[in-house]
Design a protein around this motif. Structure first.
Motif, PDB file in Angstrom:
ATOM      1  N   UNK A 114       0.838  -1.190   0.000  1.00 18.96           N
ATOM      2  CA  UNK A 114       0.000   0.000   0.000  1.00 18.96           C
ATOM      3  C   UNK A 114       0.878   1.247   0.000  1.00 18.96           C
ATOM      4  N   UNK A 115       0.364   2.324  -0.605  1.00 16.60           N
ATOM      5  CA  UNK A 115       1.055   3.614  -0.526  1.00 16.60           C
ATOM      6  C   UNK A 115       0.878   4.148   0.885  1.00 16.60           C
ATOM      7  N   UNK A 116       1.970   4.349   1.578  1.00 13.51           N
ATOM      8  CA  UNK A 116       1.922   4.849   2.954  1.00 13.51           C
ATOM      9  C   UNK A 116       2.852   6.040   3.173  1.00 13.51           C
ATOM     10  N   UNK A 117       3.882   6.161   2.368  1.00 13.33           N
ATOM     11  CA  UNK A 117       4.807   7.292   2.453  1.00 13.33           C
ATOM     12  C   UNK A 117       4.584   8.151   1.216  1.00 13.33           C
ATOM     13  N   UNK A 118       4.269   9.432   1.407  1.00 17.13           N
ATOM     14  CA  UNK A 118       3.910  10.239   0.243  1.00 17.13           C
ATOM     15  C   UNK A 118       4.047  11.732   0.533  1.00 17.13           C
ATOM     16  N   UNK A 119       4.161  12.467  -0.555  1.00 24.35           N
ATOM     17  CA  UNK A 119       4.126  13.925  -0.525  1.00 24.35           C
ATOM     18  C   UNK A 119       2.662  14.343  -0.482  1.00 24.35           C
ATOM     19  N   UNK A 120       2.212  14.888   0.623  1.00 26.63           N
ATOM     20  CA  UNK A 120       0.789  15.150   0.783  1.00 26.63           C
ATOM     21  C   UNK A 120       0.275  16.252  -0.143  1.00 26.63           C
ATOM     22  N   UNK A 121       1.167  17.029  -0.724  1.00 28.40           N
ATOM     23  CA  UNK A 121       0.742  18.026  -1.694  1.00 28.40           C
ATOM     24  C   UNK A 121       0.400  17.388  -3.041  1.00 28.40           C
ATOM     25  N   UNK A 122       0.792  16.124  -3.210  1.00 26.27           N
ATOM     26  CA  UNK A 122       0.508  15.419  -4.456  1.00 26.27           C
ATOM     27  C   UNK A 122      -0.264  14.118  -4.214  1.00 26.27           C
ATOM     28  N   UNK A 123      -1.007  14.055  -3.116  1.00 26.11           N
ATOM     29  CA  UNK A 123      -1.726  12.825  -2.789  1.00 26.11           C
ATOM     30  C   UNK A 123      -2.995  13.149  -2.011  1.00 26.11           C
TER      31      UNK A 123
ATOM     32  N   UNK B 261     -10.121   1.977   1.668  1.00 26.07           N
ATOM     33  CA  UNK B 261      -9.642   3.265   1.190  1.00 26.07           C
ATOM     34  C   UNK B 261      -8.158   3.184   0.872  1.00 26.07           C
ATOM     35  N   UNK B 262      -7.707   4.022  -0.038  1.00 33.85           N
ATOM     36  CA  UNK B 262      -6.303   3.997  -0.437  1.00 33.85           C
ATOM     37  C   UNK B 262      -5.828   5.420  -0.696  1.00 33.85           C
ATOM     38  N   UNK B 263      -4.510   5.576  -0.795  1.00 41.84           N
ATOM     39  CA  UNK B 263      -3.910   6.864  -1.100  1.00 41.84           C
ATOM     40  C   UNK B 263      -3.712   6.962  -2.609  1.00 41.84           C
ATOM     41  N   UNK B 264      -4.274   8.002  -3.212  1.00 40.89           N
ATOM     42  CA  UNK B 264      -4.118   8.251  -4.643  1.00 40.89           C
ATOM     43  C   UNK B 264      -3.029   9.297  -4.823  1.00 40.89           C
ATOM     44  N   UNK B 265      -2.053   8.999  -5.661  1.00 38.43           N
ATOM     45  CA  UNK B 265      -0.882   9.855  -5.824  1.00 38.43           C
ATOM     46  C   UNK B 265      -0.855  10.444  -7.228  1.00 38.43           C
ATOM     47  N   UNK B 266      -0.623  11.747  -7.304  1.00 39.64           N
ATOM     48  CA  UNK B 266      -0.408  12.408  -8.589  1.00 39.64           C
ATOM     49  C   UNK B 266       1.096  12.427  -8.861  1.00 39.64           C
ATOM     50  N   UNK B 267       1.547  11.496  -9.648  1.00 39.07           N
ATOM     51  CA  UNK B 267       2.975  11.366  -9.909  1.00 39.07           C
ATOM     52  C   UNK B 267       3.402   9.917  -9.802  1.00 39.07           C
ATOM     53  N   UNK B 268       4.684   9.688  -9.912  1.00 34.04           N
ATOM     54  CA  UNK B 268       5.201   8.322  -9.894  1.00 34.04           C
ATOM     55  C   UNK B 268       5.177   7.740  -8.486  1.00 34.04           C
ATOM     56  N   UNK B 269       5.040   6.429  -8.420  1.00 34.17           N
ATOM     57  CA  UNK B 269       4.995   5.702  -7.153  1.00 34.17           C
ATOM     58  C   UNK B 269       6.078   4.628  -7.162  1.00 34.17           C
ATOM     59  N   UNK B 270       6.915   4.631  -6.140  1.00 31.00           N
ATOM     60  CA  UNK B 270       7.945   3.621  -5.994  1.00 31.00           C
ATOM     61  C   UNK B 270       7.534   2.563  -4.984  1.00 31.00           C
TER      62      UNK B 270
END
Length: 257
Positions: A129-138, A147-156
């Motif tokens: 799951x996406x758990x570490x993220x830039x909150x300005x792009x998620x 529920x999940x985190x949606x990220x605008x940009x690449x995900x590693x």
């Protein structure tokens, strides 16, 4: 070289049994934000002991509650954890190294599940799951459950494991399946779900085989078998409850005497 500052975000409600382990593993972060929804046990005392910045609001649903907690963070980078999750020293070190020069807008972490009396086998397939993220792009997805985190940009993907204690017994796991299947009605109602009778008959078996065989939980012995059966029960319940809701709409009169 300095790393990005980190806010750890946790939502809570009567999680005294697991919160200490959760927060102990992230004591290195610059900020811990706890958003509580009315705990009556020692949850808030534990959060205060770990220096968390504590806020409270009524529970707004899993996705909305987590988004509200994320919005309270002071720093751009966020680590989102459930109150029954924790990370070890190796995972913490990897997160800190990653934050020195993040190459992506978000990162997925693997999650290892506690199954009643044992950890899932090391040879079973882990969820991520996406758990570490830039909150300005998620942002959170908005779903009532799952529920999940949606990220605008690449995900590693980081080779870091979150330990998830979840429900410690069968009663808790089945109660969660019942609760989640009811909460998922709102999401299902927005979709044009067809062939409900067939889904009730066939999908639980498909869900069991996928969980037990394809994901490898047969390697966890009877704990894996029971977990797969509960998973299949959840698959049945969500479609059975949607079928019931539609039937009630068709038969709006008083029940037959």
């Amino acid at each position: 070289m300095e790393r990005e500052l980190l806010s750890v975000v946790v939502t809570t409600f009567n999680n005294a049994d697991t919160l200490d382990a959760c927060l102990r593993g992230v004591g290195w972060a610059e900020e811990i934000v706890v958003l509580d929804s009315g705990s009556t046990d020692a949850t808030l005392a534990i959060a205060a002991h770990h220096g968390a910045r504590i806020h409270a609001q009524p529970f707004a649903g899993y996705s909305a509650q987590k988004q509200a907690a994320i919005d309270l963070a002071s720093h751009r980078w966020v680590l989102l954890l459930d109150s029954d999750e924790s990370i070890g020293e190796e995972a913490a070190a990897l997160l800190q190294r990653t934050l020195v020069a993040p190459a992506h807008a978000g990162y997925q972490l693997w999650r290892r599940e506690w199954q009643f009396w044992r950890w899932q086998s090391a040879r079973t397939r882990l969820n991520h799951y996406v758990r570490l993220f830039d909150r300005q792009r998620a942002r959170m997805s908005g779903h009532e459950v799952h529920e999940s985190v949606l990220v605008e940009g690449s995900v590693g993907v980081l080779d870091a494991i979150i330990d998830h204690y979840g429900e410690p017994d069968i009663a808790g796991r089945t109660a969660k399946a019942n609760r989640y299947s009811s909460m998922q009605l709102a999401d299902l109602a927005q979709r044009r779900v067809t062939w409900l009778r067939l889904r009730m008959v066939a999908y639980p078996t498909v869900a069991f085989l996928r969980y037990y065989l394809l994901r490898g939980h047969y390697r966890s012995g009877w704990a894996g078998f029971i977990a797969a059966r509960v998973h299949a029960f959840y698959a049945f319940l969500k479609y059975a409850k949607l079928y019931e809701a539609r039937q009630r709409q068709l038969h709006r009169g008083e029940p037959d005497q």
